[in-house]
Design a protein around this motif. Sequence first.
Motif, PDB file in Angstrom:
ATOM      1  N   LEU A 191      29.526  43.297  54.833  1.00 55.35           N
ATOM      2  CA  LEU A 191      29.469  43.893  56.346  1.00 55.35           C
ATOM      3  C   LEU A 191      30.488  45.072  56.072  1.00 55.35           C
ATOM      4  N   THR A 192      31.750  44.678  55.329  1.00 58.83           N
ATOM      5  CA  THR A 192      32.710  45.602  54.970  1.00 58.83           C
ATOM      6  C   THR A 192      32.210  46.960  54.287  1.00 58.83           C
TER       7      THR A 192
ATOM      8  N   SER B 229      28.812  37.398  53.333  1.00 55.62           N
ATOM      9  CA  SER B 229      28.368  38.211  54.223  1.00 55.62           C
ATOM     10  C   SER B 229      29.534  39.181  54.885  1.00 55.62           C
TER      11      SER B 229
ATOM     12  N   LEU C 223      23.785  41.117  61.461  1.00 54.82           N
ATOM     13  CA  LEU C 223      24.699  40.756  60.275  1.00 54.82           C
ATOM     14  C   LEU C 223      26.310  40.442  60.713  1.00 54.82           C
ATOM     15  N   LEU C 224      26.504  41.240  61.822  1.00 56.90           N
ATOM     16  CA  LEU C 224      27.987  40.914  62.543  1.00 56.90           C
ATOM     17  C   LEU C 224      28.016  39.537  62.959  1.00 56.90           C
TER      18      LEU C 224
ATOM     19  N   LEU D  64      33.537  47.195  65.637  1.00 53.22           N
ATOM     20  CA  LEU D  64      31.860  47.375  65.279  1.00 53.22           C
ATOM     21  C   LEU D  64      30.846  47.093  66.352  1.00 53.22           C
TER      22      LEU D  64
ATOM     23  N   ASN E 164      30.166  48.926  56.165  1.00 53.30           N
ATOM     24  CA  ASN E 164      31.442  49.549  57.418  1.00 53.30           C
ATOM     25  C   ASN E 164      31.831  50.839  56.672  1.00 53.30           C
TER      26      ASN E 164
ATOM     27  N   THR F 246      27.863  36.599  60.287  1.00 54.85           N
ATOM     28  CA  THR F 246      29.179  36.552  59.697  1.00 54.85           C
ATOM     29  C   THR F 246      30.269  35.935  60.462  1.00 54.85           C
TER      30      THR F 246
ATOM     31  N   LEU G 136      22.804  45.824  61.850  1.00 54.13           N
ATOM     32  CA  LEU G 136      24.255  45.616  61.859  1.00 54.13           C
ATOM     33  C   LEU G 136      24.663  44.640  62.597  1.00 54.13           C
TER      34      LEU G 136
END
Length: 456
Positions: A86-87, A82, A118-119, A22, A90, A122, A115
């Motif tokens: 995120l998944t 989170s 958020l990555l 990602l 994705n 997490t 994004l």
Amino acid sequence: MNIFDFFGHFHPLIVHLPVGILSLFIILGLFFPPENTSQSMRLFRFMLLISAIAASLSIATGFLLSSSGEYVQKLLTTHQVSGIILTLINWLLYLKLIYLFSMRKSLMRSALFSLAVLLIFTGHAGGSLTHGSEFLNPPPLADWFSGNSTKPKVITMDSPAEDVVSNIFQEKCVSCHGPNKQKGDLRLDSPDAMLTSADLALLHADNSLLIERITLPVDDDDHMPPQGKKQLSKDEIAFLSWWITNGAAFDKSLAELKLPSNLQGMLTEIMAENSLLPEEPVTPAPEAAIEQLRKLGVVILPVADHSNYLTASLVNTLPENTSKIMTELLKTNAKLIWLNMDFQNPENAGWESLGQMTALRKLSLRETNFTDEQMTLLKSLQNLVYLNLSGTQVSDLTPLENLPNLRTLYLYNSMTTPLGLEQLQAKFPDLTIDTGNYQVPALASDTTEFTKADLK
């Protein structure tokens, strides 16, 4: 360990795959967005497919790992929620990627930037669960460019028992028994947390779960710390047993608690270890050299968290590898400051390599073939603070007069004479010379087996 725990342990391994993919997707999307009809679009979708599958597996293994109940629920829930969001994003990107790159560039970049946030959020929550919530906290501005912002405590008989207990737990236990992770519902990062732990409430070493676990054989699944982690020394185990047996008092001084004379030597050890950490920062040692040493059986670890200085122990190595090990150790020079060569008998070439390890501050040569012939090699070790020559054939101590920083010297069962000891002590009045008839503790990084029977 049951089958669910086993598969849960794969979470830290799997989770890095979607994070990496990602991250790459975000960078490429920001700076090299594909054309909707180009072949590169298929590559982007393939990346997202692999990432989504890996992220889904991460969720599954993460839930298995969290079922142990060892983590703080609030932080765990934050990381889980989170991660699920995120998944889902994705998978949505994989299915509807064309819509992302059909947006105006400003909107597309805003989406990719969100994004990325958020990555990071997490990942930070997951890192806090593993390493503690303060792991990425920056130091105070005044300490940004200092060599060492952590000032160690000076431990004396007037110090409260808490200082010694905290010193042991912080170094060996808190990573698994701290504010964000409590294996076995045991928390050891503060007096209040310790006193609420069931095993410390049973104020006798014979009934203490803590003492039971740290005295199990090292290869036992329940032994603590786990095999491969920094182990407690015999003195540290004996101290904790004595402390718990005597009421686990935190605020009373060691003098008030009447610390036994056979345990007072560990105060010197603690103070010595505090003085053994250089303040000057260094770059990491070559990874290839570290890997080669580990293949040869050397236990080589950082001397402290977030430090590039190293400690190495040869106690588990094969005799035929000693000379090769000494050559490899030279590649870590300036980083290697603690070395344990107990029970090793290298050839002359190996001892000559030792004379080139000028950064050494702590050196243990107990029960080796080290003799007066090699003593002159120590003259170059000007930083040496601690030296153990117990059980050697050394008789001439005059070369040690060239070591101005030497503070602790062990000579039990050596060939030294009273006159030689007297002359050295006159040269260095502050030098602690120990010729007692007891076993000197090994380096803390050694794997030391110590059972409850040894406490009797």
